[in-house]
Write a protein that holds these residues in place. Structure first.
Motif, PDB file in Angstrom:
ATOM      1  N   ASN A   4       1.664   2.806  16.557  1.00 51.12           N
ATOM      2  CA  ASN A   4       2.590   2.713  15.430  1.00 51.12           C
ATOM      3  C   ASN A   4       2.309   1.501  14.550  1.00 51.12           C
ATOM      4  OD1 ASN A   4       3.827   5.002  16.341  1.00 51.12           O
ATOM      5  ND2 ASN A   4       5.628   3.988  17.176  1.00 51.12           N
ATOM      6  N   ILE A   5       1.955   0.385  15.188  1.00 50.49           N
ATOM      7  CA  ILE A   5       1.655  -0.825  14.422  1.00 50.49           C
ATOM      8  C   ILE A   5       0.438  -0.596  13.524  1.00 50.49           C
ATOM      9  CG2 ILE A   5       0.783  -3.189  14.621  1.00 50.49           C
ATOM     10  CD1 ILE A   5       2.651  -3.543  17.014  1.00 50.49           C
ATOM     11  N   VAL A   6      -0.569   0.075  14.055  1.00 54.02           N
ATOM     12  CA  VAL A   6      -1.761   0.383  13.254  1.00 54.02           C
ATOM     13  C   VAL A   6      -1.381   1.258  12.058  1.00 54.02           C
ATOM     14  CG1 VAL A   6      -3.966   1.616  13.257  1.00 54.02           C
ATOM     15  CG2 VAL A   6      -3.388   0.097  15.158  1.00 54.02           C
ATOM     16  N   VAL A   7      -0.568   2.282  12.313  1.00 54.52           N
ATOM     17  CA  VAL A   7      -0.138   3.170  11.223  1.00 54.52           C
ATOM     18  C   VAL A   7       0.693   2.401  10.194  1.00 54.52           C
ATOM     19  CG1 VAL A   7       1.314   5.165  10.670  1.00 54.52           C
ATOM     20  CG2 VAL A   7      -0.228   5.250  12.634  1.00 54.52           C
ATOM     21  N   ALA A   8       1.654   1.578  10.669  1.00 55.46           N
ATOM     22  CA  ALA A   8       2.536   0.838   9.770  1.00 55.46           C
ATOM     23  C   ALA A   8       1.742  -0.132   8.900  1.00 55.46           C
ATOM     24  CB  ALA A   8       3.590   0.092  10.573  1.00 55.46           C
ATOM     25  N   LEU A   9       0.873  -0.904   9.527  1.00 57.04           N
ATOM     26  CA  LEU A   9       0.058  -1.852   8.765  1.00 57.04           C
ATOM     27  C   LEU A   9      -0.885  -1.126   7.808  1.00 57.04           C
ATOM     28  CD1 LEU A   9      -0.816  -4.520  11.494  1.00 57.04           C
ATOM     29  CD2 LEU A   9       0.771  -4.754   9.580  1.00 57.04           C
ATOM     30  N   GLY A  10      -1.397   0.023   8.251  1.00 59.18           N
ATOM     31  CA  GLY A  10      -2.264   0.809   7.384  1.00 59.18           C
ATOM     32  C   GLY A  10      -1.546   1.253   6.128  1.00 59.18           C
ATOM     33  N   PHE A  11      -0.312   1.764   6.297  1.00 60.81           N
ATOM     34  CA  PHE A  11       0.477   2.194   5.138  1.00 60.81           C
ATOM     35  C   PHE A  11       0.762   1.018   4.209  1.00 60.81           C
ATOM     36  CE2 PHE A  11       1.365   6.327   6.985  1.00 60.81           C
ATOM     37  CZ  PHE A  11       1.669   7.103   5.877  1.00 60.81           C
ATOM     38  N   ILE A  12       1.154  -0.124   4.796  1.00 58.33           N
ATOM     39  CA  ILE A  12       1.469  -1.294   3.972  1.00 58.33           C
ATOM     40  C   ILE A  12       0.259  -1.719   3.159  1.00 58.33           C
ATOM     41  CG2 ILE A  12       2.028  -3.762   4.084  1.00 58.33           C
ATOM     42  CD1 ILE A  12       3.903  -3.137   6.415  1.00 58.33           C
ATOM     43  N   MET A  13      -0.897  -1.762   3.803  1.00 57.02           N
ATOM     44  CA  MET A  13      -2.122  -2.177   3.101  1.00 57.02           C
ATOM     45  C   MET A  13      -2.479  -1.203   1.980  1.00 57.02           C
ATOM     46  SD  MET A  13      -4.400  -3.486   6.324  1.00 57.02           S
ATOM     47  CE  MET A  13      -5.841  -3.831   5.303  1.00 57.02           C
ATOM     48  N   VAL A  14      -2.362   0.095   2.258  1.00 53.90           N
ATOM     49  CA  VAL A  14      -2.688   1.105   1.238  1.00 53.90           C
ATOM     50  C   VAL A  14      -1.717   1.004   0.066  1.00 53.90           C
ATOM     51  CG1 VAL A  14      -2.714   3.591   0.758  1.00 53.90           C
ATOM     52  CG2 VAL A  14      -3.815   2.699   2.817  1.00 53.90           C
ATOM     53  N   LEU A  15      -0.427   0.843   0.341  1.00 50.21           N
ATOM     54  CA  LEU A  15       0.578   0.751  -0.720  1.00 50.21           C
ATOM     55  C   LEU A  15       0.397  -0.516  -1.551  1.00 50.21           C
ATOM     56  CD1 LEU A  15       3.732   2.008   1.218  1.00 50.21           C
ATOM     57  CD2 LEU A  15       2.544   3.186  -0.648  1.00 50.21           C
ATOM     58  N   ILE A  16       0.090  -1.627  -0.856  1.00 52.37           N
ATOM     59  CA  ILE A  16      -0.135  -2.882  -1.589  1.00 52.37           C
ATOM     60  C   ILE A  16      -1.354  -2.751  -2.500  1.00 52.37           C
ATOM     61  CG2 ILE A  16      -0.850  -5.291  -1.326  1.00 52.37           C
ATOM     62  CD1 ILE A  16       0.916  -5.431   1.174  1.00 52.37           C
ATOM     63  N   LEU A  17      -2.424  -2.181  -1.973  1.00 54.04           N
ATOM     64  CA  LEU A  17      -3.641  -1.998  -2.773  1.00 54.04           C
ATOM     65  C   LEU A  17      -3.393  -1.054  -3.945  1.00 54.04           C
ATOM     66  CD1 LEU A  17      -6.648  -2.629  -3.074  1.00 54.04           C
ATOM     67  CD2 LEU A  17      -7.128  -0.676  -1.573  1.00 54.04           C
ATOM     68  N   GLY A  18      -2.668   0.052  -3.650  1.00 57.42           N
ATOM     69  CA  GLY A  18      -2.358   1.013  -4.715  1.00 57.42           C
ATOM     70  C   GLY A  18      -1.488   0.396  -5.790  1.00 57.42           C
ATOM     71  N   ASN A  19      -0.523  -0.433  -5.378  1.00 56.91           N
ATOM     72  CA  ASN A  19       0.333  -1.117  -6.343  1.00 56.91           C
ATOM     73  C   ASN A  19      -0.469  -2.075  -7.208  1.00 56.91           C
ATOM     74  OD1 ASN A  19       2.903  -2.201  -7.451  1.00 56.91           O
ATOM     75  ND2 ASN A  19       2.317  -4.025  -6.280  1.00 56.91           N
ATOM     76  N   PHE A  20      -1.400  -2.784  -6.585  1.00 56.56           N
ATOM     77  CA  PHE A  20      -2.220  -3.755  -7.308  1.00 56.56           C
ATOM     78  C   PHE A  20      -3.113  -3.063  -8.342  1.00 56.56           C
ATOM     79  CE2 PHE A  20      -6.077  -6.376  -7.722  1.00 56.56           C
ATOM     80  CZ  PHE A  20      -5.501  -7.569  -8.158  1.00 56.56           C
ATOM     81  N   LEU A  21      -3.619  -1.885  -7.974  1.00 56.45           N
ATOM     82  CA  LEU A  21      -4.514  -1.152  -8.875  1.00 56.45           C
ATOM     83  C   LEU A  21      -3.750  -0.347  -9.919  1.00 56.45           C
ATOM     84  CD1 LEU A  21      -7.163   0.111  -6.278  1.00 56.45           C
ATOM     85  CD2 LEU A  21      -7.391  -1.800  -7.893  1.00 56.45           C
ATOM     86  N   GLY A  22      -2.405  -0.309  -9.777  1.00 58.79           N
ATOM     87  CA  GLY A  22      -1.597   0.407 -10.746  1.00 58.79           C
ATOM     88  C   GLY A  22      -1.445   1.883 -10.463  1.00 58.79           C
ATOM     89  N   ASN A  23      -1.864   2.315  -9.280  1.00 56.67           N
ATOM     90  CA  ASN A  23      -1.772   3.738  -8.932  1.00 56.67           C
ATOM     91  C   ASN A  23      -0.486   4.098  -8.191  1.00 56.67           C
ATOM     92  OD1 ASN A  23      -4.357   4.235 -10.001  1.00 56.67           O
ATOM     93  ND2 ASN A  23      -5.315   3.533  -8.094  1.00 56.67           N
ATOM     94  N   VAL A  24       0.325   3.088  -7.869  1.00 54.04           N
ATOM     95  CA  VAL A  24       1.570   3.332  -7.132  1.00 54.04           C
ATOM     96  C   VAL A  24       2.728   2.777  -7.946  1.00 54.04           C
ATOM     97  CG1 VAL A  24       2.893   2.773  -5.059  1.00 54.04           C
ATOM     98  CG2 VAL A  24       0.445   3.269  -4.872  1.00 54.04           C
ATOM     99  N   ASN A  25       3.588   3.672  -8.439  1.00 53.66           N
ATOM    100  CA  ASN A  25       4.792   3.191  -9.109  1.00 53.66           C
ATOM    101  C   ASN A  25       5.897   2.987  -8.080  1.00 53.66           C
ATOM    102  OD1 ASN A  25       5.781   5.758  -8.502  1.00 53.66           O
ATOM    103  ND2 ASN A  25       5.332   6.562 -10.537  1.00 53.66           N
ATOM    104  N   LEU A  26       7.034   2.516  -8.517  1.00 55.42           N
ATOM    105  CA  LEU A  26       8.091   2.158  -7.564  1.00 55.42           C
ATOM    106  C   LEU A  26       8.605   3.359  -6.765  1.00 55.42           C
ATOM    107  CD1 LEU A  26       9.639  -0.178  -6.440  1.00 55.42           C
ATOM    108  CD2 LEU A  26      11.349   0.121  -8.219  1.00 55.42           C
ATOM    109  N   PRO A  27       8.892   4.502  -7.390  1.00 55.68           N
ATOM    110  CA  PRO A  27       9.338   5.647  -6.575  1.00 55.68           C
ATOM    111  C   PRO A  27       8.312   6.046  -5.508  1.00 55.68           C
ATOM    112  CG  PRO A  27       9.815   6.031  -8.874  1.00 55.68           C
ATOM    113  CD  PRO A  27       8.973   4.801  -8.829  1.00 55.68           C
ATOM    114  N   ILE A  28       7.020   6.076  -5.898  1.00 56.31           N
ATOM    115  CA  ILE A  28       5.990   6.413  -4.899  1.00 56.31           C
ATOM    116  C   ILE A  28       5.929   5.343  -3.827  1.00 56.31           C
ATOM    117  CG2 ILE A  28       3.506   6.698  -4.546  1.00 56.31           C
ATOM    118  CD1 ILE A  28       3.345   8.017  -7.273  1.00 56.31           C
ATOM    119  N   GLY A  29       6.071   4.065  -4.244  1.00 53.27           N
ATOM    120  CA  GLY A  29       6.071   2.979  -3.268  1.00 53.27           C
ATOM    121  C   GLY A  29       7.207   3.108  -2.281  1.00 53.27           C
TER     122      GLY A  29
END
Length: 640
Positions: A595-620
């Motif tokens: 679960n920790i691997v999955v949770a950290l994986g999601f956080i990293m993907v969302l942070i990266l997506g947010n930084f690149l502008g591909n994740v808006n707040l609802p998707i986040g």
């Protein structure tokens, strides 16, 4: 006046739990109002949920920031929640306020669990303190006077009547009795005490009245030392806890600093407009909040706790479920843990011309006048005596008992006592009795007057604490699971301890230990194996249970203090459940890591997506809440 006082005390003791409950209730009402389109009610209820659920976390976070100049997860949670609420108000996306309230609720529940652990520690100490009387019967100028224990002075003389608890450590200056010391020293049989012997507070006096002299302050008694040891062991944070706290603070520091930088630098580096910059920074705080990381652990552990409860294994908190899976060494108490804790007749040896039934009935008829535990074991084994009963019975302290049964003089006692009347013991019985004594059993001889006015041996009766039938198989299965070290620690004598250890397959034995000695053994094991479990049932085991990485108590035979101090309770006293507990702990560890691997994986993907502008707040928010739900469902696998 009594009920308001009780209500005030209850609310004060359980303020953290009540805060979590009210926060959840207001959050639900606010969510319901929002979905009904009642924005006004929602804007009243949701801020109230923020304040009630987040007050304590905000206070602790600000205190840490001001006094220690450190950021922690409490403050990060408040910042993320307020950021989500502010963004929701700014963009009129009110569901974001719900997301912030959920963050606060999770931390409020965590605070309630921590408060429960602290209250459990306090109950352990109160249970220990209740083991000794509040007052003692002191002789003052020839008169008995009841005095509080804390007013006793060295040199005071105390009277202890039959059946009473010893109020403080002292030395016997008059009288003879047997004392049940199992709660303090772990000895399976009551110990005979007479003039000059030391007695301990909290032990139970038998049939004789005693006069004691106080030889040390009441605060220095053995039971008081046990109390202090339990306090120290339970309040001492283990290294793993210190590591988690350090990780939380570093994580919070990194996320807050990154959030601030993300809110300031992008317009100057990448030319973002300020609205986009603030939007991305607040989204970052939401997606980077550790909800999924927390959900990766607690639902798994709570599911494991529920699973254990169905099997008769009571885990008092989730941390212990995790720790039991890491155990490398286990220390077992003997009396009441590996054994039943109740003395029984284990073998009857009859001399020629007598049957085992004769031996038991003759001895029981004489012992029917005695309250000694050995006498009670013989009486129970004999069953119906058919009216047989000894007369002119006389007990000789520390030796045996004499009397008349069926018009014949009978003697029951130890070998030295019986040899005063019998010139020679049968050789075949001597060898067998010697073998039984080497096994740690207590043997009483039975002799009867013959027609020639001489005594002859009727037989001998072996008394012993009985091993639990599953003890040996449990030890064998633990070794098969890879437990590196299994030892026995007991207050009983070395010979008895060695005998029982050999019977169950334990090689290392520490005998004749006081509570602080057991504590030292556990500490020594922890230096070598780090994660150590202790299995016990008595008051004397409480410090070791508290010190051990995982304390395991027997639910039926266990003392109140052992049950309060331990982290895990075997409700049906089944030792084989230790194996099930370890398997459950290991499985929970595996799921938590996944679960920790999955949770950290999601956080990293969302942070990266947010930084690149591909994740808006609802998707986040969807990604953030989705990962939380995913790891929560993963944790529920342990319910099977």
């Amino acid at each position: 006046m009594l009920y308001p006082q009780r209500f005030t005390q209850f609310t004060k003791e359980h303020a953290d739990t009540l805060a979590a409950l009210f926060c959840g209730f207001l959050l639900f009402l606010g969510w319901f109002a929002l979905h009904l389109g009642s924005l006004g009610w929602a804007m009243l209820l949701l801020p109230a949920a923020y304040v009630i659920g987040g007050y304590e976390s905000a206070r602790e976070g600000l205190t840490t920031l001001i006094k220690e100049k450190e950021l922690d997860v409490d403050l990060l949670m408040i910042v993320a929640a307020l950021g989500a609420a502010g963004l929701g108000l700014w963009r009129r996306e009110y569901h974001l306020i719900i997301d912030g309230a959920i963050l606060i609720l999770i931390f409020a529940i965590s605070g309630a669990l921590e408060g429960y652990a602290m209250r459990r520690t306090e109950r352990s100490i109160r249970s220990l303190m209740s083991l000794t009387p509040d007052t003692a019967r002191v002789l003052f100028k020839g008169q008995e006077e009841m005095l509080p224990i804390n007013q006793l002075k060295v040199g005071d003389e105390i009277i202890v009547k039959p059946g009473e608890l010893i109020p403080t450590d002292g030395v016997i200056i008059s009288g003879y009795s047997t004392l049940n010391q199992a709660a303090i020293t772990g000895e399976s049989l009551p110990i005979e005490k007479t003039i000059g012997d030391e007695v301990f507070a909290g032990t139970l006096n038998g049939y004789g009245a005693l006069k004691l002299q106080v030889h040390k302050p009441a605060s220095s008694s053995l039971i008081q030392r046990v109390i202090r040891l339990v306090e120290q062991a339970q309040t001492q944070a283990p290294p793993s806890q210190e590591f988690i706290e350090l990780f939380e603070r570093k994580y919070a520091r990194v996320i807050v600093i990154a959030g601030v930088l993300l809110a300031i630098l992008p317009p100057f580096i990448w030319g973002w407009d300020w609205e986009t910059t603030i939007y991305r920074a607040l989204t970052f705080l939401v997606v980077a909040s550790p909800c999924a990381l927390m959900a990766a652990i607690m639902p798994t552990l709570l599911s494991g706790i529920a699973n254990g409860a169905r099997q008769g294994i009571l885990f008092k908190n989730g941390a212990q479920l995790e720790k039991i899976g890491k155990v490398q060494a286990i220390a077992f108490d003997k009396t009441g843990t590996l054994t039943t804790g109740q003395v029984q007749v284990s073998q009857v040896i009859a001399n020629s011309n007598y049957s085992q039934k004769n031996v038991l009935k003759i001895a029981a008829a004489l012992e029917s006048n005695s309250e000694h535990p050995i006498a009670q074991a013989i009486i129970q084994a004999a069953g119906d005596l058919g009216g047989m009963r000894g007369i002119e019975v006389q007990a000789i302290p520390g030796q045996g008992i004499t009397g008349i049964v069926n018009n014949q003089q009978v003697i029951v006692g130890n070998v030295a006592f019986v040899q005063q009347y019998v010139s020679q013991l049968p050789e075949e019985l001597k060898d067998l009795v010697a073998s039984l004594e080497r096994e740690g059993k207590t043997v009483v001889w039975v002799a009867q007057e013959s027609n020639k006015n001489e005594y002859e041996i009727v037989g001998a009766i072996a008394i012993a604490d009985i091993l639990r039938p599953e003890a040996a198989s449990t030890i064998a299965r633990l070794r098969q699971m890879g437990i590196a070290e299994i030892i026995m620690i007991t207050g009983d004598n070395q010979r008895t301890a060695d005998s029982f250890a050999q019977a169950v397959g334990i090689e290392r034995v520490y005998a004749e230990l006081l509570p602080e000695d057991k504590l030292d053994v556990i500490r020594s094991l922890q230096k070598q194996y780090q994660t150590v479990a202790m299995v016990g049932d008595g008051i004397n085991d409480a410090p070791a249970l508290a010190q051990a990485s995982v304390g395991i108590a027997m639910g039926i035979t266990g003392s109140d203090v052992a049950l309060e101090t331990a982290d895990i309770v075997l409700m049906a006293d089944k030792l084989e459940k230790i194996v099930a507990a370890i398997k459950l702990g290991r499985r929970s560890q595996a799921i938590v890591k996944q679960n920790i691997v999955v949770a950290l994986g999601f956080i990293m993907v969302l942070i990266l997506g947010n930084f690149l502008g591909n994740v808006n707040l609802p998707i986040g928010v969807i990604g953030h809440e989705g990962s939380t739900v995913l790891v929560t469902l993963s944790g529920l696998r342990l319910l099977k």
